[in-house]
Design a protein around this motif. Sequence first.
Motif, PDB file in Angstrom:
ATOM      1  N   LYS A 110      10.625   4.534   1.597  1.00  0.00           N
ATOM      2  CA  LYS A 110      10.205   5.835   2.116  1.00  0.00           C
ATOM      3  C   LYS A 110      10.167   6.842   0.966  1.00  0.00           C
ATOM      4  O   LYS A 110      11.136   7.010   0.243  1.00  0.00           O
ATOM      5  CB  LYS A 110      11.167   6.310   3.199  1.00  0.00           C
ATOM      6  CG  LYS A 110      10.733   7.571   3.866  1.00  0.00           C
ATOM      7  CD  LYS A 110      11.697   7.946   4.956  1.00  0.00           C
ATOM      8  CE  LYS A 110      11.257   9.246   5.586  1.00  0.00           C
ATOM      9  NZ  LYS A 110      12.217   9.701   6.563  1.00  0.00           N
ATOM     10  N   GLY A 111       9.035   7.466   0.791  1.00  0.00           N
ATOM     11  CA  GLY A 111       8.884   8.444  -0.267  1.00  0.00           C
ATOM     12  C   GLY A 111       8.514   7.850  -1.622  1.00  0.00           C
ATOM     13  O   GLY A 111       8.310   8.586  -2.579  1.00  0.00           O
ATOM     14  N   ASN A 112       8.402   6.534  -1.719  1.00  0.00           N
ATOM     15  CA  ASN A 112       8.015   5.896  -2.970  1.00  0.00           C
ATOM     16  C   ASN A 112       6.562   6.233  -3.261  1.00  0.00           C
ATOM     17  O   ASN A 112       5.676   5.997  -2.445  1.00  0.00           O
ATOM     18  CB  ASN A 112       8.212   4.382  -2.859  1.00  0.00           C
ATOM     19  CG  ASN A 112       7.885   3.657  -4.141  1.00  0.00           C
ATOM     20  OD1 ASN A 112       6.816   3.836  -4.720  1.00  0.00           O
ATOM     21  ND2 ASN A 112       8.810   2.827  -4.583  1.00  0.00           N
ATOM     22  N   ARG A 113       6.297   6.789  -4.436  1.00  0.00           N
ATOM     23  CA  ARG A 113       4.934   7.241  -4.731  1.00  0.00           C
ATOM     24  C   ARG A 113       3.950   6.086  -4.856  1.00  0.00           C
ATOM     25  O   ARG A 113       2.767   6.244  -4.601  1.00  0.00           O
ATOM     26  CB  ARG A 113       4.904   8.119  -5.968  1.00  0.00           C
ATOM     27  CG  ARG A 113       5.251   7.413  -7.229  1.00  0.00           C
ATOM     28  CD  ARG A 113       5.276   8.361  -8.404  1.00  0.00           C
ATOM     29  NE  ARG A 113       5.015   7.569  -9.593  1.00  0.00           N
ATOM     30  CZ  ARG A 113       4.478   8.024 -10.671  1.00  0.00           C
ATOM     31  NH1 ARG A 113       4.154   9.278 -10.753  1.00  0.00           N
ATOM     32  NH2 ARG A 113       4.267   7.230 -11.693  1.00  0.00           N
ATOM     33  N   ARG A 120      -2.613   5.597   0.806  1.00  0.00           N
ATOM     34  CA  ARG A 120      -3.735   6.537   0.703  1.00  0.00           C
ATOM     35  C   ARG A 120      -4.999   5.835   0.224  1.00  0.00           C
ATOM     36  O   ARG A 120      -6.102   6.172   0.648  1.00  0.00           O
ATOM     37  CB  ARG A 120      -3.378   7.675  -0.252  1.00  0.00           C
ATOM     38  CG  ARG A 120      -3.035   8.919   0.489  1.00  0.00           C
ATOM     39  CD  ARG A 120      -2.920  10.103  -0.439  1.00  0.00           C
ATOM     40  NE  ARG A 120      -1.554  10.568  -0.305  1.00  0.00           N
ATOM     41  CZ  ARG A 120      -0.727  10.812  -1.286  1.00  0.00           C
ATOM     42  NH1 ARG A 120      -1.109  10.663  -2.519  1.00  0.00           N
ATOM     43  NH2 ARG A 120       0.481  11.211  -1.045  1.00  0.00           N
ATOM     44  N   GLY A 121      -4.841   4.869  -0.665  1.00  0.00           N
ATOM     45  CA  GLY A 121      -5.997   4.141  -1.167  1.00  0.00           C
ATOM     46  C   GLY A 121      -6.633   3.231  -0.134  1.00  0.00           C
ATOM     47  O   GLY A 121      -7.819   2.918  -0.213  1.00  0.00           O
ATOM     48  N   MET A 122      -5.855   2.798   0.855  1.00  0.00           N
ATOM     49  CA  MET A 122      -6.394   1.899   1.882  1.00  0.00           C
ATOM     50  C   MET A 122      -7.139   2.650   2.982  1.00  0.00           C
ATOM     51  O   MET A 122      -7.929   2.041   3.704  1.00  0.00           O
ATOM     52  CB  MET A 122      -5.265   1.069   2.497  1.00  0.00           C
ATOM     53  CG  MET A 122      -4.833  -0.063   1.601  1.00  0.00           C
ATOM     54  SD  MET A 122      -3.771  -1.246   2.424  1.00  0.00           S
ATOM     55  CE  MET A 122      -2.197  -0.422   2.314  1.00  0.00           C
ATOM     56  N   ARG A 123      -6.926   3.947   3.130  1.00  0.00           N
ATOM     57  CA  ARG A 123      -7.604   4.703   4.200  1.00  0.00           C
ATOM     58  C   ARG A 123      -9.128   4.587   4.142  1.00  0.00           C
ATOM     59  O   ARG A 123      -9.758   4.301   5.160  1.00  0.00           O
ATOM     60  CB  ARG A 123      -7.169   6.161   4.166  1.00  0.00           C
ATOM     61  CG  ARG A 123      -5.766   6.365   4.648  1.00  0.00           C
ATOM     62  CD  ARG A 123      -5.383   7.817   4.606  1.00  0.00           C
ATOM     63  NE  ARG A 123      -3.944   7.962   4.747  1.00  0.00           N
ATOM     64  CZ  ARG A 123      -3.257   8.970   4.295  1.00  0.00           C
ATOM     65  NH1 ARG A 123      -3.859   9.957   3.659  1.00  0.00           N
ATOM     66  NH2 ARG A 123      -1.963   9.015   4.472  1.00  0.00           N
ATOM     67  N   PRO A 124      -9.755   4.823   2.982  1.00  0.00           N
ATOM     68  CA  PRO A 124     -11.220   4.686   2.964  1.00  0.00           C
ATOM     69  C   PRO A 124     -11.694   3.261   3.240  1.00  0.00           C
ATOM     70  O   PRO A 124     -12.761   3.060   3.822  1.00  0.00           O
ATOM     71  CB  PRO A 124     -11.620   5.117   1.545  1.00  0.00           C
ATOM     72  CG  PRO A 124     -10.404   5.603   0.887  1.00  0.00           C
ATOM     73  CD  PRO A 124      -9.225   5.303   1.735  1.00  0.00           C
ATOM     74  N   VAL A 125     -10.903   2.280   2.835  1.00  0.00           N
ATOM     75  CA  VAL A 125     -11.261   0.886   3.096  1.00  0.00           C
ATOM     76  C   VAL A 125     -11.268   0.618   4.591  1.00  0.00           C
ATOM     77  O   VAL A 125     -12.163  -0.055   5.116  1.00  0.00           O
ATOM     78  CB  VAL A 125     -10.288  -0.074   2.360  1.00  0.00           C
ATOM     79  CG1 VAL A 125     -10.542  -1.508   2.744  1.00  0.00           C
ATOM     80  CG2 VAL A 125     -10.407   0.118   0.865  1.00  0.00           C
TER      81      VAL A 125
END
Length: 190
Positions: A110-113, A120-125
């Motif tokens: 949790k909170g690991n960048r 966040r990178g998987m959202r557009p996929v």
Amino acid sequence: MVLWQLFVSYLKIGFFGFGGGYAMLSLIQNEVVVQHGWMTNAQFADIVAVSQITPGPIAINSATYVGYTVGLQTGHMWCGILGSVIATLAVCLPSLTLMMLVARFFLKLKGNRWVEGAMRGMRPVVIGMIAAAALLLIFPRSDNPDDLNFIDGWSWALFGAVFVGSWRKVNPILLICLSAAAGIVIYYLF
């Protein structure tokens, strides 16, 4: 052999199907229709439609229906039931395994960048996979000339009517029932 291929296909779908059932549809369609030819695009679209109106997640519902259909092709009704169990377990197994691991390490992650960046990178996929599933149902890739475009003018008219009804906040259950009634009238009587 077919049941083993079914297991491996749905295991692969379960591992790489990020973003939920709708994002998995393009993977399922690729495995079931394109790679293995277990069914046509029209049959797959019917399974997607039934999976959407049946209670439960669309990926699990479609795995159950596809597994049953593929199992029936190998023999007896019991093969269909076995196929549905195999496909359903295979698509659920990766999520279950990953969720058990995530639950164990959640507080550390949790909170690991790095983890947040990956998510966040998987959202557009995920959005792209959902769009691909929609486009594959509208414009299927097939070598069968009878299967290239099973969507006709009536389908577009029903789509437009339901879209307008949804936009105007008509009850979705009413829209489903009216669409079913319209489908019966249009496709059974004509």
